[in-house]
Each structure stands twice: as structure tokens, then as C-alpha cells.
Write an enzyme that holds these catalytic residues in place. Structure first.
Site, mmCIF file in Angstrom:
data_model
loop_
_atom_site.group_PDB
_atom_site.id
_atom_site.type_symbol
_atom_site.label_atom_id
_atom_site.label_comp_id
_atom_site.label_asym_id
_atom_site.label_seq_id
_atom_site.Cartn_x
_atom_site.Cartn_y
_atom_site.Cartn_z
ATOM 1 N N HIS A 115 0.843 -1.205 0.000
ATOM 2 C CA HIS A 115 0.000 0.000 0.000
ATOM 3 C C HIS A 115 0.878 1.255 0.000
ATOM 4 O O HIS A 115 0.680 2.171 -0.806
ATOM 5 C CB HIS A 115 -0.911 -0.011 1.239
ATOM 6 C CG HIS A 115 -1.736 1.237 1.400
ATOM 7 N ND1 HIS A 115 -3.074 1.294 1.070
ATOM 8 C CD2 HIS A 115 -1.413 2.475 1.865
ATOM 9 C CE1 HIS A 115 -3.530 2.508 1.319
ATOM 10 N NE2 HIS A 115 -2.547 3.247 1.810
ATOM 11 N N GLU A 116 1.842 1.288 0.915
ATOM 12 C CA GLU A 116 2.680 2.485 1.019
ATOM 13 C C GLU A 116 3.548 2.654 -0.226
ATOM 14 O O GLU A 116 3.808 3.782 -0.658
ATOM 15 C CB GLU A 116 3.541 2.415 2.285
ATOM 16 C CG GLU A 116 2.747 2.371 3.575
ATOM 17 C CD GLU A 116 1.742 3.511 3.724
ATOM 18 O OE1 GLU A 116 2.031 4.636 3.262
ATOM 19 O OE2 GLU A 116 0.654 3.278 4.295
ATOM 20 N N HIS A 119 1.706 4.558 -2.712
ATOM 21 C CA HIS A 119 1.831 6.013 -2.541
ATOM 22 C C HIS A 119 3.166 6.499 -3.081
ATOM 23 O O HIS A 119 3.246 7.515 -3.775
ATOM 24 C CB HIS A 119 1.745 6.377 -1.061
ATOM 25 C CG HIS A 119 0.373 6.252 -0.471
ATOM 26 N ND1 HIS A 119 -0.749 6.719 -1.112
ATOM 27 C CD2 HIS A 119 -0.050 5.729 0.721
ATOM 28 C CE1 HIS A 119 -1.817 6.490 -0.346
ATOM 29 N NE2 HIS A 119 -1.417 5.881 0.763
ATOM 30 N N HIS A 125 -5.349 7.413 -2.393
ATOM 31 C CA HIS A 125 -6.280 6.418 -1.846
ATOM 32 C C HIS A 125 -7.416 6.124 -2.819
ATOM 33 O O HIS A 125 -7.925 7.010 -3.495
ATOM 34 C CB HIS A 125 -6.849 6.907 -0.512
ATOM 35 C CG HIS A 125 -5.873 6.744 0.609
ATOM 36 N ND1 HIS A 125 -5.852 7.551 1.717
ATOM 37 C CD2 HIS A 125 -4.847 5.860 0.783
ATOM 38 C CE1 HIS A 125 -4.889 7.162 2.526
ATOM 39 N NE2 HIS A 125 -4.258 6.144 1.974
#
Lengths: 416, 80
Positions: A115-116, A119, A125
Site C-alpha cells: 500500500h505504502e 503512494h 487512496h
């Protein structure tokens, strides 16, 4: 999905700076490597680990406090991790979480790392709660795979993975042909002539000069290349009225016409641009004054003092600039507080430096092009450099009645 | 049961921290009830919760879930 930015290259290095204490090093490293694989499996990206030196993406674990990160974590639960958008590359995990792999207990490091990394690669998101890029951790999934929204997002940034794009040479050529600035016709300004739109001491102590559609950085040793404003701050127009960065809130505000834009670093805050309602449109300049942690907005011969985090009664504004800043001209081009603690005002081809009593120092105005933009000296009058402490400054630190009145005025406003 | 001020503050802090509420340029201290309700609606819609604009149990429970520290981009425009 939401896109926050992209790397201008597809071959990225990464470095694992430390690992969680309660997960074996081997398991943790494998989890992080697998997190990279999720993205490189669907987009023409490669990730190479380095053990020392600089890396594009840097992963680390820290707790409630970190000397290297301004975003504190909050202990077990709640916030698990955070990351910077391209091309910054920081990925941080909360050391206090119970990081695990292969179990429903604790927090799965592989999924959170993926997930990170999303980014760090430029994804925001997703509103799909089952997507990897959903803001809330949905728990451990033994057969985890990317959601179609995650795949669509990363491919919107870097394209689809195909055998052709594995060719190193072709990719390098592709990267080189990506223009740093869009090729729309726009006059490239000459930093050595004409009037600035805005000056700003931005995040990380970088000084930015704005003119027309372009922005460049200024250092003590020279100036950086010109970039289109929108290439750095996506969604921001050129020909700005004013720009100001507040170290207090980390917010950058840009003003143009009757609108204000807010960014944190290079990311626009949700809900912006907004309409300027309670101060006049078409501002001349703006600055942050660290002594009272307020933002000052200038137009014509007046100014507004604004507290970003408290209610400001603007009914007493605008006030005359000369009441607070002694010796400063009206109709400014730009203004800023600089890293030397001084306040600088810019108008036309000249700039003024103010002492701690907010009074113009002896020997000013001086030439912007020579002292700030490192342009060749054109007149014999411009001899001192930016931030230069000259003997004449000493004589200007005396308090004067007008300066004291001004300080009192600020104090009263603070009390409000 | 009626919510205490601490619970309400925690919810507003959450909405503010993750971008559902924005401090206005005018720097108003307090958010209007309708602003908070609107932010709650957006949060509930983005979280696939029943959209009521009220700080109900499900909403408060969702706010306590572990999550990423970055802001959410959701507002009525992005949801639309």
C-alpha cells in the site's frame, strides 16, 4: 484511484534502512520484496535493492518520535504507516505495530508495504474498500492480490507491462523524451530582467522565484533551471499574484485573482482552489513572519495579518503597510521572510531588506538580478550579495517610535 | 446514548486529519454543524457505511480501524 504524481524513470532503487524488531529479518525482507513485486508484475517498473548510499525509495520503521520524520506515529493501532509521493521516496512504518506475515494476527507487513509503495509510486487512496489503496487496512488475506482499481491506477501512471518495455535502452530513451515542462507555447522569462510575480522560502529551505508560467530555485551559488509552475505544482496556474509557505502548518498558499490554492509540498489539498472571500482579490505579495507565526498579505498600500489556525477578525484590515514595515514601497511585486530571519520586499528590479524592527536597512534598495539571480553586474551601485552582513546594518538596530508602535500592534493582534 | 464532547472532538479531529474537513482560509475555530454532517456523509459514503451524516456507532467504529496516515481525497466531487 487517484494519482498524486509519478517518477520520471521506471528503474528504481530501494533501500531497507531498518526492520521491525518482532519479525525475523528474513521474513520481513521477503515481505517487502513481495510488496515491490505486486507493482512490478503489472507495470513496466523494476526495483533494485541497494545496501548503502542513496536510494530512490527508502523504507524504515520508527515510533512515536523520529528525528528524521515530522509525522509522528501513534502507538499500536490507528495509523500504521505513511509514505511520500514521487519523487521523494520515503516510506515509514510504525515500529509499535505488531508486524506479521502469514497469520491473521497483527498487521501484515507485506500488504501494508505494498500500500505504502503505491503512494511512493504516485497512487492516492482508492474509494474501493477492497482495493489495496483503500485507506483502511482490511486485514490479512492469504491469497492477496491487487484490485483492478489498483492495477488501473498504476498502469495509468507507468503503462502496462509488456515484453517490449523490458528493453532497457528503449525505456531510457522514453524517459529522456518525457519533457520536464509541457511544450505549450509560453514565453520563457529571463530571470535577469523584468519583474517577479512572487518569491517564496519554501519547504526544506528552498527559495523559489515565480515569473509568468515559470518557477526556478535560487541558492547562494546560483539559480536552478526553469520549470513550468504546473510541472511542479499540478493544477496551479502561472502568473501568480503571491506565494507563501508557512513552516507552522507546512501549507503553501498561492494566490491569483480571487482564488487561493493550498499545497503540502507538491500535493494540492482537497477542496482547493477556494475563493478568497474576506481579503481583497489580486494581491501583490505574501509572506510568513516567524516572529508571530502569521501570514501577511499585501495589496496596494495595505496589508492583512492572517492566523492560519485561529479565527482572524479581518474587519480591522487592510492596514497601511507603512505603519508596520517602515520604508517599504507600496504596490509590491513579492515579499518573503528568508532563511537569515530577515524580511525582504521586492518591487520592479529592486529589493529591500528589513531589520528586526521591520525597518528598511541602510543601503537598500538593491538590485534583484545581481544579488538574487546571480546575473552579471550592470550598474556600479549593486555591490553587496544576498544575506551579506555589512557594517551599515549595525546602525539600524535602534528602536524607533514607529517601529515600537508596529510591534505593539502585532502583539495586540496576537492577543485577539 | 448521547455522545460526550470528547467523542465528538475525536471525530472532528479524524475528519480534519484525513481531509474530510478543511480549515477555511478565514481561520474559523469551529466548524458549523452542517459542515461536520457533510464531512460525515462523505466519510460514510467513501467507507461504504449507511449515509446518515450522524456520528453513529458504525461510523465511530470505522474511524477506529487501523489505517494509512495519508489523507483521503474524497469529497462530493470525487465521489461523483
Amino acid at each position: 484511484y487517484l494519482l498524486l504524481g509519478r517518477w520520471r524513470k521506471k528503474h528504481l532503487t530501494f533501500r531497507i534502512l531498518n526492520l521491525p524488531s518482532r519479525l525475523s529479518s528474513r521474513t520481513a525482507r521477503a515481505a517487502v520484496h513481495q510488496a515491490f513485486n505486486y507493482w512490478s508484475n503489472v507495470a513496466p517498473l523494476t526495483f533494485r535493492e541497494v545496501q548503502a548510499g542513496w536510494a530512490d525509495i527508502r523504507l524504515s520503521f520508527h515510533g512515536r518520535q523520529s528525528p528524521y520524520c515530522s509525522n509522528k506515529f501513534d502507538g499500536p493501532g490507528r495509523v500504521l504507516a505513511h509514505a511520500d509521493i514521487p519523487e521523494l521516496g520515503s516510506v515509514h512504518f510504525d515500529e509499535d505495530e505488531f508486524w506479521t506475515e502469514g497469520t491473521y494476527q497483527g498487521v501484515n507487513l507485506r500488504i501494508i508495504a505494498a500500500h505504502e509503495l503505491g503512494h511512493a509510486l504516485g497512487l492516492g487512496h482508492s474509494r474501493y474498500t477492497q482495493a489495496l489503496m483503500a485507506p483502511v487496512y482490511a486485514g490479512y488475506r492469504p491469497y492477496f492480490e491487487l484490485h483492478p482499481d489498483d492495477v488501473a491506477g498504476i498502469q495509468a501512471l507507468y503503462g502496462k507491462k509488456s515484453p517490449e518495455t523490458k528493453d532497457e535502452e528503449k525505456e531510457e530513451t522514453e524517459v529522456l523524451t518525457v519533457p520536464l515542462v509541457p511544450t505549450e507555447p509560453s514565453p520563457m522569462p529571463n530571470p535577469c530582467s523584468g519583474e517577479l510575480d512572487a518569491m517564496m522560502l519554501g519547504p526544506h529551505g528552498k527559495t523559489y522565484a515565480f515569473k509568468g508560467d515559470y518557477v526556478w530555485t535560487v541558492t547562494n551559488s546560483g539559480r536552478g533551471p526553469l520549470f513550468r509552475v504546473s510541472a511542479l505544482w499540478e493544477g496551479l496556474p502561472g502568473n501568480l499574484d503571491a506565494a507563501v509557505y508557512s513552516p507552522r502548518t507546512q501549507w503553501i498558499h498561492f494566490f491569483k485573482g480571487d482564488k487561493v490554492w493550498r499545497y503540502i509540498n507538491f500535493k494540492m489539498s482537497p477542496g482547493f482552489p477556494k475563493k478568497l472571500n474576506r481579503v481583497e482579490p489580486n494581491l501583490d505579495a505574501a509572506l510568513y513572519w516567524p516572529l508571530n507565526q502569521k501570514v501577511f498579505l499585501f495589496k496596494g498600500s495595505g496589508y492583512w495579518q492572517w492566523d492560519e489556525l485561529a479565527r482572524t477578525d479581518f474587519s480591522r484590515y487592510p492596514k497601511p503597510i507603512k505603519e508596520l514595515f517602515t520604508g517599504v514601497p507600496d504596490q509590491l511585486s513579492a515579499a518573503m521572510s528568508w532563511q537569515d530571519g530577515r524580511v525582504y520586499f521586492f518591487k520592479g528590479k529592486e529589493y529591500w531588506r528589513l531589520n528586526w524592527q521591520l525597518r528598511v536597512e541602510k543601503g537598500y534598495p538593491q538590485n534583484i538580478a545581481h544579488n538574487w539571480m546571480h546575473c552579471p553586474l550592470q550598474t556600479p551601485a549593486t555591490i553587496s550579495s544576498v544575506g551579506d552582513e555589512t557594517a551599515s546594518v549595525t546602525g539600524t538596530i535602534l528602536s524607533t517610535p514607529s517601529a515600537m508602535d508596529s510591534i505593539m500592534d502585532i502583539t495586540l493582534s496576537d492577543t485577539d | 446514548r448521547a455522545l460526550g464532547p470528547a467523542e465528538k472532538k475525536a471525530a472532528v479531529d479524524y475528519l480534519l486529519q484525513y481531509g474530510y474537513l478543511q480549515k477555511s482560509l478565514e481561520g474559523q475555530d469551529d466548524f458549523r454543524p452542517e459542515d461536520i454532517m457533510e464531512a460525515l456523509r462523505v466519510f460514510q459514503e467513501a467507507s461504504e457505511l449507511p449515509v446518515s451524516g450522524q456520528l453513529d456507532d458504525a461510523t465511530r467504529a470505522h474511524m477506529k480501524q487501523p489505517r494509512c496516515g495519508l489523507e483521503d481525497p474524497f469529497n462530493q466531487k470525487t465521489l461523483k
